[in-house]
Write a protein that holds these residues in place. Sequence first.
Motif, PDB file in Angstrom:
ATOM      1  N   GLY A 136      -5.266  10.328   3.236  1.00 30.95           N
ATOM      2  CA  GLY A 136      -5.915   9.917   1.997  1.00 30.95           C
ATOM      3  C   GLY A 136      -5.222   8.707   1.428  1.00 30.95           C
ATOM      4  O   GLY A 136      -4.423   8.036   2.101  1.00 30.95           O
ATOM      5  N   LEU A 137      -5.491   8.428   0.170  1.00 29.45           N
ATOM      6  CA  LEU A 137      -4.931   7.258  -0.494  1.00 29.45           C
ATOM      7  C   LEU A 137      -3.416   7.369  -0.621  1.00 29.45           C
ATOM      8  O   LEU A 137      -2.889   8.405  -1.033  1.00 29.45           O
ATOM      9  CB  LEU A 137      -5.548   7.118  -1.887  1.00 29.45           C
ATOM     10  N   LEU A 138      -2.717   6.296  -0.276  1.00 31.56           N
ATOM     11  CA  LEU A 138      -1.278   6.195  -0.524  1.00 31.56           C
ATOM     12  C   LEU A 138      -1.072   5.403  -1.802  1.00 31.56           C
ATOM     13  O   LEU A 138      -1.483   4.242  -1.894  1.00 31.56           O
ATOM     14  CB  LEU A 138      -0.565   5.509   0.634  1.00 31.56           C
ATOM     15  N   THR A 139      -0.443   6.038  -2.788  1.00 31.72           N
ATOM     16  CA  THR A 139      -0.201   5.403  -4.085  1.00 31.72           C
ATOM     17  C   THR A 139       1.286   5.160  -4.259  1.00 31.72           C
ATOM     18  O   THR A 139       2.098   6.063  -4.022  1.00 31.72           O
ATOM     19  CB  THR A 139      -0.721   6.291  -5.229  1.00 31.72           C
ATOM     20  N   LEU A 140       1.640   3.951  -4.653  1.00 27.72           N
ATOM     21  CA  LEU A 140       3.037   3.623  -4.919  1.00 27.72           C
ATOM     22  C   LEU A 140       3.256   3.543  -6.425  1.00 27.72           C
ATOM     23  O   LEU A 140       2.857   2.577  -7.068  1.00 27.72           O
ATOM     24  CB  LEU A 140       3.428   2.289  -4.274  1.00 27.72           C
ATOM     25  N   THR A 141       3.876   4.590  -6.977  1.00 30.22           N
ATOM     26  CA  THR A 141       4.305   4.540  -8.366  1.00 30.22           C
ATOM     27  C   THR A 141       5.777   4.149  -8.461  1.00 30.22           C
ATOM     28  O   THR A 141       6.251   3.794  -9.538  1.00 30.22           O
ATOM     29  CB  THR A 141       4.077   5.886  -9.071  1.00 30.22           C
ATOM     30  N   ASN A 142       6.484   4.231  -7.329  1.00 33.32           N
ATOM     31  CA  ASN A 142       7.856   3.730  -7.208  1.00 33.32           C
ATOM     32  C   ASN A 142       7.962   2.914  -5.924  1.00 33.32           C
ATOM     33  O   ASN A 142       7.081   2.944  -5.074  1.00 33.32           O
ATOM     34  CB  ASN A 142       8.862   4.881  -7.215  1.00 33.32           C
ATOM     35  N   ASP A 143       9.081   2.212  -5.788  1.00 31.76           N
ATOM     36  CA  ASP A 143       9.234   1.232  -4.718  1.00 31.76           C
ATOM     37  C   ASP A 143       9.458   1.873  -3.344  1.00 31.76           C
ATOM     38  O   ASP A 143      10.020   2.964  -3.231  1.00 31.76           O
ATOM     39  CB  ASP A 143      10.421   0.322  -5.006  1.00 31.76           C
ATOM     40  N   ILE A 144       9.069   1.131  -2.311  1.00 33.27           N
ATOM     41  CA  ILE A 144       9.552   1.341  -0.954  1.00 33.27           C
ATOM     42  C   ILE A 144      10.497   0.188  -0.649  1.00 33.27           C
ATOM     43  O   ILE A 144      10.099  -0.976  -0.691  1.00 33.27           O
ATOM     44  CB  ILE A 144       8.413   1.361   0.077  1.00 33.27           C
ATOM     45  N   ASN A 145      11.746   0.509  -0.353  1.00 32.59           N
ATOM     46  CA  ASN A 145      12.760  -0.520  -0.092  1.00 32.59           C
ATOM     47  C   ASN A 145      13.364  -0.276   1.283  1.00 32.59           C
ATOM     48  O   ASN A 145      14.161   0.635   1.479  1.00 32.59           O
ATOM     49  CB  ASN A 145      13.840  -0.494  -1.168  1.00 32.59           C
ATOM     50  N   ALA A 146      12.964  -1.125   2.250  1.00 38.72           N
ATOM     51  CA  ALA A 146      13.472  -1.014   3.616  1.00 38.72           C
ATOM     52  C   ALA A 146      14.449  -2.139   3.940  1.00 38.72           C
ATOM     53  O   ALA A 146      14.803  -2.320   5.108  1.00 38.72           O
ATOM     54  CB  ALA A 146      12.318  -1.027   4.608  1.00 38.72           C
ATOM     55  N   GLY A 147      14.875  -2.902   2.939  1.00 36.14           N
ATOM     56  CA  GLY A 147      15.792  -4.001   3.193  1.00 36.14           C
ATOM     57  C   GLY A 147      15.159  -5.050   4.075  1.00 36.14           C
ATOM     58  O   GLY A 147      14.088  -5.570   3.759  1.00 36.14           O
ATOM     59  N   THR A 148      15.767  -5.334   5.218  1.00 33.25           N
ATOM     60  CA  THR A 148      15.225  -6.320   6.157  1.00 33.25           C
ATOM     61  C   THR A 148      14.413  -5.671   7.279  1.00 33.25           C
ATOM     62  O   THR A 148      13.970  -6.357   8.199  1.00 33.25           O
ATOM     63  CB  THR A 148      16.359  -7.155   6.776  1.00 33.25           C
ATOM     64  N   ALA A 149      14.213  -4.376   7.199  1.00 36.24           N
ATOM     65  CA  ALA A 149      13.461  -3.668   8.237  1.00 36.24           C
ATOM     66  C   ALA A 149      11.960  -3.713   7.941  1.00 36.24           C
ATOM     67  O   ALA A 149      11.520  -4.206   6.900  1.00 36.24           O
ATOM     68  CB  ALA A 149      13.940  -2.220   8.342  1.00 36.24           C
ATOM     69  N   THR A 150      11.176  -3.175   8.857  1.00 31.23           N
ATOM     70  CA  THR A 150       9.724  -3.212   8.756  1.00 31.23           C
ATOM     71  C   THR A 150       9.183  -1.953   8.083  1.00 31.23           C
ATOM     72  O   THR A 150       9.663  -0.852   8.350  1.00 31.23           O
ATOM     73  CB  THR A 150       9.094  -3.360  10.153  1.00 31.23           C
ATOM     74  N   VAL A 151       8.184  -2.138   7.239  1.00 31.02           N
ATOM     75  CA  VAL A 151       7.431  -1.025   6.663  1.00 31.02           C
ATOM     76  C   VAL A 151       6.062  -0.990   7.327  1.00 31.02           C
ATOM     77  O   VAL A 151       5.332  -1.982   7.327  1.00 31.02           O
ATOM     78  CB  VAL A 151       7.281  -1.171   5.138  1.00 31.02           C
ATOM     79  N   TYR A 152       5.733   0.170   7.913  1.00 27.00           N
ATOM     80  CA  TYR A 152       4.438   0.392   8.549  1.00 27.00           C
ATOM     81  C   TYR A 152       3.663   1.411   7.707  1.00 27.00           C
ATOM     82  O   TYR A 152       4.163   2.504   7.432  1.00 27.00           O
ATOM     83  CB  TYR A 152       4.609   0.980   9.947  1.00 27.00           C
ATOM     84  N   VAL A 153       2.439   1.070   7.334  1.00 27.32           N
ATOM     85  CA  VAL A 153       1.592   1.983   6.579  1.00 27.32           C
ATOM     86  C   VAL A 153       0.260   2.124   7.305  1.00 27.32           C
ATOM     87  O   VAL A 153      -0.422   1.126   7.566  1.00 27.32           O
ATOM     88  CB  VAL A 153       1.350   1.491   5.147  1.00 27.32           C
ATOM     89  N   THR A 154      -0.098   3.356   7.614  1.00 33.51           N
ATOM     90  CA  THR A 154      -1.409   3.663   8.172  1.00 33.51           C
ATOM     91  C   THR A 154      -2.079   4.657   7.241  1.00 33.51           C
ATOM     92  O   THR A 154      -1.538   5.723   6.970  1.00 33.51           O
ATOM     93  CB  THR A 154      -1.297   4.277   9.576  1.00 33.51           C
ATOM     94  N   SER A 155      -3.255   4.299   6.726  1.00 34.00           N
ATOM     95  CA  SER A 155      -3.947   5.163   5.771  1.00 34.00           C
ATOM     96  C   SER A 155      -5.420   5.230   6.121  1.00 34.00           C
ATOM     97  O   SER A 155      -6.032   4.221   6.482  1.00 34.00           O
ATOM     98  CB  SER A 155      -3.781   4.644   4.338  1.00 34.00           C
ATOM     99  N   ALA A 156      -5.998   6.417   5.969  1.00 27.28           N
ATOM    100  CA  ALA A 156      -7.431   6.570   6.238  1.00 27.28           C
ATOM    101  C   ALA A 156      -8.289   5.999   5.120  1.00 27.28           C
ATOM    102  O   ALA A 156      -9.435   5.614   5.364  1.00 27.28           O
ATOM    103  CB  ALA A 156      -7.767   8.044   6.457  1.00 27.28           C
ATOM    104  N   THR A 157      -7.732   5.932   3.889  1.00 25.96           N
ATOM    105  CA  THR A 157      -8.585   5.557   2.757  1.00 25.96           C
ATOM    106  C   THR A 157      -7.981   4.513   1.829  1.00 25.96           C
ATOM    107  O   THR A 157      -8.546   4.253   0.763  1.00 25.96           O
ATOM    108  CB  THR A 157      -8.974   6.794   1.925  1.00 25.96           C
ATOM    109  N   GLY A 158      -6.855   3.908   2.162  1.00 27.87           N
ATOM    110  CA  GLY A 158      -6.379   2.798   1.357  1.00 27.87           C
ATOM    111  C   GLY A 158      -4.989   2.985   0.802  1.00 27.87           C
ATOM    112  O   GLY A 158      -4.358   4.042   0.940  1.00 27.87           O
ATOM    113  N   ILE A 159      -4.500   1.924   0.173  1.00 29.82           N
ATOM    114  CA  ILE A 159      -3.198   1.922  -0.480  1.00 29.82           C
ATOM    115  C   ILE A 159      -3.339   1.255  -1.834  1.00 29.82           C
ATOM    116  O   ILE A 159      -4.061   0.255  -1.979  1.00 29.82           O
ATOM    117  CB  ILE A 159      -2.126   1.202   0.375  1.00 29.82           C
ATOM    118  N   SER A 160      -2.663   1.830  -2.834  1.00 24.60           N
ATOM    119  CA  SER A 160      -2.727   1.296  -4.193  1.00 24.60           C
ATOM    120  C   SER A 160      -1.338   1.271  -4.801  1.00 24.60           C
ATOM    121  O   SER A 160      -0.675   2.319  -4.899  1.00 24.60           O
ATOM    122  CB  SER A 160      -3.654   2.154  -5.058  1.00 24.60           C
ATOM    123  N   GLU A 161      -0.877   0.074  -5.179  1.00 21.72           N
ATOM    124  CA  GLU A 161       0.367  -0.045  -5.927  1.00 21.72           C
ATOM    125  C   GLU A 161       0.024  -0.005  -7.414  1.00 21.72           C
ATOM    126  O   GLU A 161      -0.677  -0.885  -7.915  1.00 21.72           O
ATOM    127  CB  GLU A 161       1.070  -1.359  -5.600  1.00 21.72           C
TER     128      GLU A 161
END
Length: 297
Positions: A136-161
């Motif tokens: 379902g929807l991925l909602t970011l109410t707080n940060d994702i902090n990976a530094g210099t690494a990669t962030v991969y997001v797979t969602s069936a219905t979207g992403i909302s910051e």
Amino acid sequence: TGITQAGGGNVQIDNTGALTSNTAAIVTGGGNLVLNTSGTITLTQNVTAGTGTVTLNPSAGGVNQTGGALTAANLELTGAGTFSLNQAGNHLTGNLAANISGVLTYQDNGAVAVGTAGATSGVATAGNTVDLKTGGLLTLTNDINAGTATVYVTSATGISETTGKVLAGNLGINVTGAGNIVANQANHVTGAISLKTANGTIQYQDTGAITVGAVGASGNYAGTTGIDSSGGNGTVDLLSGAGGITLNNDINAGTGTVYLTSAGAGAGISEAGAAKVTAGTLGMNVTGAGNIVTNNS
């Protein structure tokens, strides 16, 4: 290890060394579950906390979920090691939060929010990869902090910051169904971004330069190249800070509109190599001193 707390009370286990739930489920009946270990936590069976929060805290060795499903209101991950909770039946009705030194992989069969769980807010991995997959929807109410690494997001219905942002070396987002990518907070990705939705719009803002590139396949992530909303002819809207916008790969909006805005020092918009924009309408605005060089076809 198998535990059933039918009365809804909290359960805490403090263990020296590794801990494996290998014969029976852990059920709290709605209370919180805390596992503190000095070695790897291995989950082979269901972990069910209902409306409670699950906290997994290995000081070393991380978490390895090889079977079962983890269901709870919230999941808090702390400690060190590789955290792999990648079973398809996992589901949180509330928030995911992590403050770890290691790679994080988490899969959820529904909507989930990166928020506050226990005493932890957001997701931080001390410079290690983050791989999130949601049904379902991925909602970011707080940060994702990976530094210099990669962030991969797979969602069936979207992403909302809403109030959270992404800090990473590279960012790949793949919305596999109908859904929008709304990443319009103060993100900062120092390398490449690649954003794709099967049927929706794309909005992305960065406090620095934006490089449209490729993010290869890894874990749950299928790999994407450039920015692509052509499946639904959706709008693409990019806003960069200092450093401008560079296209190393294509932006394809089908017959939709592409808006490119470059602000701050070193502003400008450029196409490298054979990269190009495919759209019904294209608007480009460099708000400071800078050039627009879009000479590919």
